[in-house]
Design a protein around this motif. Sequence first.
Motif: not given
Length: 311
Positions: A163-169, A179-181, A223-228, A230-234
Amino acid sequence: MAERLVVLGIDGGGTRTRCLAADLSGNILGEGAGGPANALVVGQERAVVSVAEAVRHALQAAGRTPDDVGAVCAGLAGAGQPETQEALAGALAAALALPAAARIQVVTDARIALAGALQGKPGAILIAGTGSIAYGLDDRGRLHRAGGWGWILGDEGSGFTIGRQALAAGLAALDGTGPATVLGDRICAAWNLQQLSQAVPRVYADPAAARTEIAALVPVVVQAAGEGDAVSREILAQAGRDLAQLAAALLRRLALPEPVVATTGGVLESVAAVREALIRRLAELAPAARVVASAASPASGAVLMARMMLG
């Protein structure tokens, strides 16, 4: 009377406490629940109240009283240090009004998770929920750990870190330094924010309280990773790799001929991308290791340890 004697197995986490009352053969007679029991977060007094509440409900469900308790094993989040365990054991003994002959033991929640997962046998458990830790028992009966240093100093691969990395991204994308996310927009929707920058005062107003809320962003990332995205997948893949590093470091110290790693916790149980990344990376770091699901719950592990206290 011996036939009325029960043991109590307690699993006290950062959000809730579970207590199982069992007979001396391990048959579950009753279950109770209480509030948070991490004394480092909510304080010793509230933690003890939560455990006492869970115990009261479990004994009522089992048709027993405190006088029938022979042994208690409480695995509590935040109880990793001997002085903390000793203080909590004393406070619980007083709060539960147990017989003088009753035995009580306080250990870390990772210890009872290990006991439940491998039924007392040597091996390791890797836990990734709000926090993370690798904990293990070698074939000489010695305990070892890697990680588990909390949300400020550790918790690699945990729900909080995801969650913290998602906020930071999301903020990095807003600044143009990353990168865009879609994560920024998704977090705004989840937290009912007009813009992502509003998350900053929300987090810093009470970082300890925000820890659980940040960890609850894991489904947003999934959910974001499942929709493609790239930042979420990583982010999810890195969580799996970080957990593999924890497990591999622990396995080196355990030095078991046939190492087994059980997994538990919300992240490893519900996020396939993290678990898959863990298995792939661990196969590279510790090829002999076998990853398995936990055999039983942490509370069941605490029951097993309580029964062992009585021989």
